[in-house]
Write a protein that holds these residues in place. Structure first.
Motif: not given
Length: 324
Positions: A68-70, A74-75, A79-83
């Motif tokens: 599972e991602p840490s 995930a954060a 953040q990359a998706n928001l950018l």
């Protein structure tokens, strides 16, 4: 008593199949080696054909460890998706701004402005849309083009007048005021004549506007008077007309000749303006325009004007508050 000596718990011999004599003989016989048999040998040129072993179609299942991602990963992904979404919104906003600017730069009917014809890299963009064949009726195109050529001819004459006044000033320094005024006339009359009498007559022919016709007649009559004054050439007025040219030709013939050429051009402008004024007036009489129509168009234009509406509403609110 032999029956009593046997094991009562043992199976009977008749029930055991391996005690059968034929089975016992087969199992006790020895197997002869294969060396005693002579198998025929294969020819030398033939290759032995061996059937390869068929691999098993079933492979053992390998279970991958599930990780599972840490929280940090995930954060970072969020953040990359928001950018990425922000960049997409900024790109769409820039595209909307560009389209809005294009719409603002369009002329009547949503057409792209094409006058003055400036290069694309020039910081100033065209301000007007002009197309005689598309916007002007066929019966008015000739006169409208002649008005446009008259305006261009006037601009060229004003530029040559500046050069003639400069030559006049280099010959006699006391005529520096003529050179200064010639610069002012070129800067003032070239754009003002386009806006004050050419565009109104273009609009009048395009929309058959009585108000535009009346505005043109008033301004163009003043322009005819200016052409006549420029052709006369009163000294110290910034015009190299006939009087200034004849004054100069007595002392300096080359400069006087240049000023005479400019005086001829001013005279041509005056004559053409009078002829075109009569032609436009005759067309105006055939269109059925009248002073009452001009008043009606003016009143409708004032009422529908947003600035007038805002000023009227502000005045009404002020009067209402004052009465209270």
């Amino acid at each position: 008593m032999s029956g009593f000596d046997s094991n009562p718990f043992a199976e009977p011999e008749s029930d055991n199949p391996f005690n059968d004599p034929s089975v016992t003989q087969a199992t006790s016989s020895t197997i002869e080696p294969t060396d005693q048999y002579n198998f025929p040998e294969q020819p030398a040129g033939l290759a032995t054909h061996t059937t390869p072993a068929t691999p098993s179609p079933y492979q053992p299942a390998v279970l991958q460890p599930s990780t599972e991602p840490s929280p940090k990963a995930a954060a970072a992904a969020a953040q990359a998706n928001l950018l990425r979404q922000q960049e997409e919104l900024e790109r769409k906003a820039a595209e909307l701004d560009r389209r809005e600017q294009e719409l603002k730069g369009r002329g009547p009917g949503g057409k792209q402005n094409n006058w003055p014809p400036l290069p694309s890299f020039f910081p100033v963009k065209p301000c007007f849309y002009q197309d005689f064949s598309e916007e002007i009726p066929v019966e008015y195109q000739r006169v409208c083009k002649m008005m446009y050529y008259l305006w261009m001819f006037n601009c060229v004459t004003l530029f040559l007048n500046l050069l003639a006044c400069l030559a006049f000033f280099t010959t006699d320094s006391s005529y520096g005021v003529d050179f200064g005024l010639s610069i002012l006339w070129l800067i003032l009359f070239a754009p003002c004549s386009f806006l004050c009498w050419y565009r109104p007559i273009y609009k009048a022919f395009r929309t058959d506007s009585s108000f535009s016709f009346f505005f043109f007649f008033f301004v163009f009559f003043c322009q005819v008077m200016i052409f006549i004054i420029q052709a006369v050439g009163i000294p110290k007025w910034g015009n190299s007309g006939w009087i200034a040219a004849f004054t100069m030709i007595a002392t300096n013939k080359p400069v006087g000749a240049i000023m005479i050429v400019v005086a001829i051009l001013f005279t041509i402008c005056a004559v053409l303006s009078i002829v075109l004024l009569k032609m436009v007036h005759s067309m105006y009489r055939r269109t059925g325009a009248s002073f009452q129509k001009a008043q009606q168009e003016f009143s409708q234009g004032v009422i529908t004007n947003k600035s007038f509406q805002s000023a009227a509403s502000s005045a009404a609110q002020g009067a209402f508050q004052g009465n209270n």
